[in-house]
Design a protein around this motif. Structure first.
Motif, PDB file in Angstrom:
ATOM      1  N   ASN A 134       0.812  -1.218   0.000  1.00  0.00           N
ATOM      2  CA  ASN A 134       0.000   0.000   0.000  1.00  0.00           C
ATOM      3  C   ASN A 134       0.844   1.266   0.000  1.00  0.00           C
ATOM      4  N   ASP A 136       2.752   1.663  -2.463  1.00  0.00           N
ATOM      5  CA  ASP A 136       2.751   1.871  -3.913  1.00  0.00           C
ATOM      6  C   ASP A 136       1.360   2.098  -4.483  1.00  0.00           C
ATOM      7  N   CYS A 137       0.353   1.455  -3.893  1.00  0.00           N
ATOM      8  CA  CYS A 137      -0.988   1.550  -4.461  1.00  0.00           C
ATOM      9  C   CYS A 137      -2.026   1.627  -3.354  1.00  0.00           C
ATOM     10  N   PRO A 139      -5.757   0.793  -3.452  1.00  0.00           N
ATOM     11  CA  PRO A 139      -6.854   0.304  -4.296  1.00  0.00           C
ATOM     12  C   PRO A 139      -8.240   0.483  -3.712  1.00  0.00           C
ATOM     13  N   SER A 147      -1.396   4.176   4.150  1.00  0.00           N
ATOM     14  CA  SER A 147      -0.611   4.228   2.920  1.00  0.00           C
ATOM     15  C   SER A 147       0.406   5.359   2.961  1.00  0.00           C
ATOM     16  N   SER A 151       4.368   4.825   2.327  1.00  0.00           N
ATOM     17  CA  SER A 151       5.075   5.547   1.265  1.00  0.00           C
ATOM     18  C   SER A 151       6.253   6.335   1.833  1.00  0.00           C
ATOM     19  N   HIS A 197      -8.119  -9.006  -6.972  1.00  0.00           N
ATOM     20  CA  HIS A 197      -7.088  -8.094  -7.475  1.00  0.00           C
ATOM     21  C   HIS A 197      -5.710  -8.744  -7.514  1.00  0.00           C
ATOM     22  N   THR A 230       8.703  -5.947  -3.254  1.00  0.00           N
ATOM     23  CA  THR A 230       7.295  -6.260  -3.055  1.00  0.00           C
ATOM     24  C   THR A 230       7.060  -7.758  -3.123  1.00  0.00           C
ATOM     25  N   GLY A 236      -0.382  -5.712  -6.365  1.00  0.00           N
ATOM     26  CA  GLY A 236      -0.137  -4.348  -6.863  1.00  0.00           C
ATOM     27  C   GLY A 236       0.290  -4.303  -8.306  1.00  0.00           C
TER      28      GLY A 236
END
Length: 237
Positions: A134, A136-137, A139, A147, A151, A197, A230, A236
């Motif tokens: 999370n 990176d993305c 969703p 997140s 990051s 996903h 990752t 992701g």
């Protein structure tokens, strides 16, 4: 296995889940391991007895306590920062104090622990922080604070990798996706949300993450630094 025989390793947040798997992996490979815990005293004591490692209570929300723990651990060969918390939900309704605590644990603690470890870390040391896919993305809604904190670790690792490179110290982030732990069990409510996903539609194992951490801590990863690794079954992708 004895790949880390004689190495001194500190795992911040090691009593359960991914942290416990990391402790077990390093202990099995001959390292001298100390790990911290906050509230899971019984689990920590069981793990310490099982692995012949040392468990110490440390609140990762307390900057001074984190720095003191790392300082008192001496010249570490490997620091792993796994302690972390998650809060989810509408940011308009979240408790600001809970968000600030999340930032102290997920961002401040890894930074200060890494800097303090580097003061005494010998040539070729390893700093490994457990982040999240999370970072990176994002969703789904409700992940903003969590997140953001994950990051932040990316920028930290890239910067410290350059700062510590002259001494051969590497700094890396491992970013798990859905892993079968108490926080996100394989039979929990998130399964039906995340599996559609994922390329590999199952939970990962804590041991999978521990394996990646062990590789990053070993000699084969001496040229790997400032990078995000990752391990998420394609969540992701």
């Amino acid at each position: 296995m004895a790949g880390f025989q004689g190495k001194s390793i500190l795992v911040l947040g090691g009593s359960r889940g991914i942290g416990a798997a990391i402790v077990r992996r390093f202990a099995a490979e001959g390292a001298g391991v100390t790990f911290t815990y906050a509230g899971s005293e019984e689990a920590a004591e069981r793990l310490a007895a099982e692995t012949e490692t040392r468990a110490v209570r440390t609140d990762s929300a307390d900057r001074d306590a984190v720095i003191a723990r790392v300082r008192d651990s001496g010249a570490l060969n490997v620091l792993v920062v796994n302690a972390g918390v998650a809060i989810f939900g509408d940011p308009l309704e979240q408790d600001p104090n809970a968000v600030d605590r999340l930032i102290r644990i997920n961002v401040h603690a890894p930074y200060h622990a890494s800097v303090e470890a580097a003061r005494r870390m010998p040539e070729g040391g390893r700093i490994i922080v457990i982040g999240s896919v999370n970072g990176d993305c994002v969703p789904f809604p409700g992940l903003s604070a969590y997140s953001m904190s994950k990051s932040a670790l990316q920028g930290m690792a890239r910067g410290l990798a350059r700062d510590f490179a002259p001494r051969g110290i590497t700094v890396n982030v491992v970013q798990p996706g859905p892993i079968d732990t108490d926080m996100n069990p394989v039979d929990g409510p998130l399964k039906d949300i995340v599996y559609p996903h994922m390329a590999i539609q199952r939970h990962g194992r804590a041991e999978d993450v521990a394996g990646m951490v062990a590789w990053l801590a070993g000699p084969e990863a001496s040229f790997v630094t400032g990078a995000m690794h990752t391990i998420d079954g394609g969540f992701g992708a």
